[in-house]
Design an enzyme around this catalytic site. Structure first.
Site, PDB file in Angstrom:
ATOM      1  N   ASP A 168      -2.897 -19.675  50.960  1.00 38.04           N
ATOM      2  CA  ASP A 168      -3.442 -17.755  50.290  1.00 38.04           C
ATOM      3  C   ASP A 168      -5.103 -18.245  51.105  1.00 38.04           C
ATOM      4  O   ASP A 168      -6.774 -17.820  50.135  1.00 38.04           O
ATOM      5  CB  ASP A 168      -3.736 -17.851  49.128  1.00 38.04           C
ATOM      6  CG  ASP A 168      -2.807 -17.653  48.057  1.00 38.04           C
ATOM      7  OD1 ASP A 168      -1.630 -16.662  48.880  1.00 38.04           O
ATOM      8  OD2 ASP A 168      -2.352 -17.653  47.084  1.00 38.04           O
ATOM      9  N   GLU A 219       7.986  -8.736  46.044  1.00 35.38           N
ATOM     10  CA  GLU A 219       7.125  -8.928  46.456  1.00 35.38           C
ATOM     11  C   GLU A 219       8.198 -10.422  47.244  1.00 35.38           C
ATOM     12  O   GLU A 219       8.080 -11.332  46.213  1.00 35.38           O
ATOM     13  CB  GLU A 219       5.855  -9.646  45.953  1.00 35.38           C
ATOM     14  CG  GLU A 219       4.911 -10.203  46.910  1.00 35.38           C
ATOM     15  CD  GLU A 219       3.895 -11.039  46.267  1.00 35.38           C
ATOM     16  OE1 GLU A 219       3.363 -10.224  45.175  1.00 35.38           O
ATOM     17  OE2 GLU A 219       2.870 -11.909  46.384  1.00 35.38           O
ATOM     18  N   HIS A 232      -2.252  -9.862  36.829  1.00 37.03           N
ATOM     19  CA  HIS A 232      -1.760 -11.306  36.183  1.00 37.03           C
ATOM     20  C   HIS A 232      -1.897 -10.392  34.392  1.00 37.03           C
ATOM     21  O   HIS A 232      -3.175 -10.815  34.305  1.00 37.03           O
ATOM     22  CB  HIS A 232      -0.763 -12.191  36.648  1.00 37.03           C
ATOM     23  CG  HIS A 232      -0.010 -12.352  37.695  1.00 37.03           C
ATOM     24  ND1 HIS A 232      -1.137 -12.957  38.757  1.00 37.03           N
ATOM     25  CD2 HIS A 232       0.907 -13.092  37.719  1.00 37.03           C
ATOM     26  CE1 HIS A 232      -0.590 -13.305  39.626  1.00 37.03           C
ATOM     27  NE2 HIS A 232       0.469 -13.075  39.567  1.00 37.03           N
ATOM     28  N   GLU A 270       3.994 -10.307  51.673  1.00 36.77           N
ATOM     29  CA  GLU A 270       2.621 -10.842  51.604  1.00 36.77           C
ATOM     30  C   GLU A 270       2.870 -11.684  52.814  1.00 36.77           C
ATOM     31  O   GLU A 270       3.715 -12.739  53.137  1.00 36.77           O
ATOM     32  CB  GLU A 270       2.446 -11.918  50.640  1.00 36.77           C
ATOM     33  CG  GLU A 270       0.982 -13.062  50.219  1.00 36.77           C
ATOM     34  CD  GLU A 270       0.392 -13.817  49.260  1.00 36.77           C
ATOM     35  OE1 GLU A 270       0.825 -12.917  48.363  1.00 36.77           O
ATOM     36  OE2 GLU A 270       0.813 -15.085  49.435  1.00 36.77           O
ATOM     37  N   ASP A 281      -4.546 -10.959  48.374  1.00 38.48           N
ATOM     38  CA  ASP A 281      -3.756 -12.554  46.874  1.00 38.48           C
ATOM     39  C   ASP A 281      -4.718 -13.100  48.064  1.00 38.48           C
ATOM     40  O   ASP A 281      -3.465 -14.197  48.759  1.00 38.48           O
ATOM     41  CB  ASP A 281      -3.213 -12.072  47.671  1.00 38.48           C
ATOM     42  CG  ASP A 281      -2.218 -13.000  46.227  1.00 38.48           C
ATOM     43  OD1 ASP A 281      -3.126 -14.246  45.704  1.00 38.48           O
ATOM     44  OD2 ASP A 281      -0.757 -12.819  46.342  1.00 38.48           O
TER      45      ASP A 281
END
Ligand code: XLS
Ligand code: NI
Ligand code: NI
Length: 453
Positions: free
Chosen positions: A326, A249, A118, A285, A356
């Protein structure tokens, strides 16, 4: 566990001035490694060919900056547990640069070809947008230099449009148009940065694009604004000639109670509704998929079925917890079914498998970063090998096609082709009576999958 791996660390022979992981050398492929040798690859052999392509090409591994270089182990109930030796406790540009050098050493020693970030992961925010952009420029120049030196490339960049208080009501879907304009300015810069660094994709994750209460939310207006925001991004992408693939996403919730990009099907319907399908693909994800109440591979399968699977944020959660924890993907069955879809669609490029994922807050040593990534890469490598056998032997596919054989001829073929009428359906049933019950053989399919795992 804390003691055992330390003994295995070899002194590094790197000739760099500054070495951040002196206890770890390049992770090696060692198929005969013992059970407690976890700083090796037993299955991931980058140049080995599988179905005419190298493992490296199939898997396209990427390390994410936010968890691995900004994660400190804090959670809603506790503060940082992880202190990295290159951090001096300040949010300075100088500290950010040292951190980035550590990151590229990590990517190189691990042997991944891609990273992701990011905007706000890599450089501190300043007092004004101009100051923030100037900080970012300094880190982007360093990233360009390190990418060139190491050959590590940018899988994707994204803008953090959820952390700062200004985005508390959302960014593209904020009730305050001025906030949405701020997000637009941020994305403009983010696209320039992605372009400068040769990003192969650009991700939009709408962390706060959703609602906490329907009582204070105009959902139609917010979704219209989100579409308008995406149109501005598409226009600017085309204007500057950025060739990366745009990805959305999905995530059903967290931090908002409901996130608009709920799952693959919801995102596809949104894109279709607003005429945006051709400009986007989906970054799935799996931890978000399970959070949406679906099986692990559901979103990957659905996105791929419509030619919309662009990339994967390779991670997993604890379904019993129901949070986006995660974790590193370590389940061979899950990685096998994901890679089956990836092979069936002919690969993921320009997308990849982006970890991730974060080490647990109790995994505080530097070597845990390596072990976590290496073990997850190995799990996906096993998944790839298993999936290659499933696809090339074709036995499961044959069983699946057998279930649908009635669609190949007669009335089935006519319905599928859009040629049949309800009157014909009625006549067929009057003439032939009840359909025969056929078995779905679910257990047969499950047993076949286990054969390959
Ligand atoms: C959060 C998301 C986020 C995106 C990038 O849950 O997974 O990390 O991948 O903004
Ligand atoms: Ni993600
Ligand atoms: Ni996530």
């Amino acid at each position: 566990m804390a003691q055992a791996p330390a003994k295995r660390m070899k002194p590094s022979n790197s000739t760099r001035d500054e070495e951040f992981f002196p206890g770890v050398s390049q992770i090696q492929y060692k198929p005969d490694a013992g059970p407690d040798e976890t700083l090796v690859f037993r299955h991931y052999n980058p140049q080995q060919e599988i179905l005419g392509r190298t493992m490296e090409d199939w898997l396209r591994f990427s390390v994410c900056y936010w968890h691995t270089f900004r994660g400190v182990g804090s959670d809603p109930f506790g503060t940082a547990t992880i202190k990295r030796p290159w951090e001096n406790g300040t949010d300075s540009v100088e500290n950010a640069k040292r951190r980035m050098r550590a990151a590229f050493e990590f990517y190189t020693k691990l042997g991944v070809k891609y990273w992701s970030f990011h905007d706000r992961d890599i450089a501190p925010e300043g007092a004004t947008l101009a100051e923030t952009n100037a900080n970012l420029d300094q880190l982007v120049e360093l990233a360009a230099e390190l990418q060139k030196k190491t050959g590590v490339k940018l899988l994707w960049a994204t803008c953090n449009l959820f952390n700062h208080p200004r985005y508390m009501h959302g960014a593209a879907t904020s009730c305050d148009a001025y906030v949405t304009a701020y997000a637009g300015a941020q994305v403009k810069k983010g696209l320039e940065v992605a372009h400068r660094l040769g990003a192969e994709n650009f991700v939009f994750w709408g962390g706060r694009e959703g609602y906490n209460s329907l009582l204070n939310t105009d959902v139609k207006a917010e979704l219209d604004h989100m579409a308008a925001f995406f149109r501005m991004a598409v226009a600017y992408k085309e204007k500057i000639g950025f060739k990366g693939q745009f990805l959305i996403e999905p995530k059903p919730k967290e931090p908002t109670r409901h996130q608009y990009d709920y799952d693959s099907q919801t995102v596809m319907a949104f894109l279709h509704q607003y005429g945006l399908t051709q400009y986007f693909k989906i970054n799935v994800e799996p931890n978000h998929t399970t959070l949406a109440g679906h099986p692990y591979e559901h979103d990957v399968v659905f996105a791929s079925a419509y030619g919309m699977l662009g990339s994967i944020d390779a991670n997993t959660g604890s379904p019993d917890l129901g949070w986006d924890t995660d974790q590193f993907p370590m389940d061979i069955r899950n990685c096998t079914v994901i890679m089956k879809t990836v092979i069936e669609q002919g690969g993921l490029a320009p997308g990849g498998l982006n970890f991730d994922a974060k080490v647990r807050r109790e995994s505080t040593e530097l070597q845990d970063m390596f072990i976590a990534h290496a073990a997850a890469m190995d799990t996906f490598a096993r998944g790839l090998k298993n999936a290659a056998r499933i696809v090339s032997e074709g036995v499961m596919r044959k069983s699946l096609l057998t279930r649908y054989v009635s669609w190949n001829s007669g009335m089935g073929a006519r319905i599928a082709a859009g040629e049949a009428t309800l009157e014909e359906c009625e006549k067929l049933i009057h003439d032939h009576g009840e359909p025969k019950n056929t078995s779905a053989h679910q257990e047969h399919f499950e047993a076949m999958l286990n054969h390959y795992i």
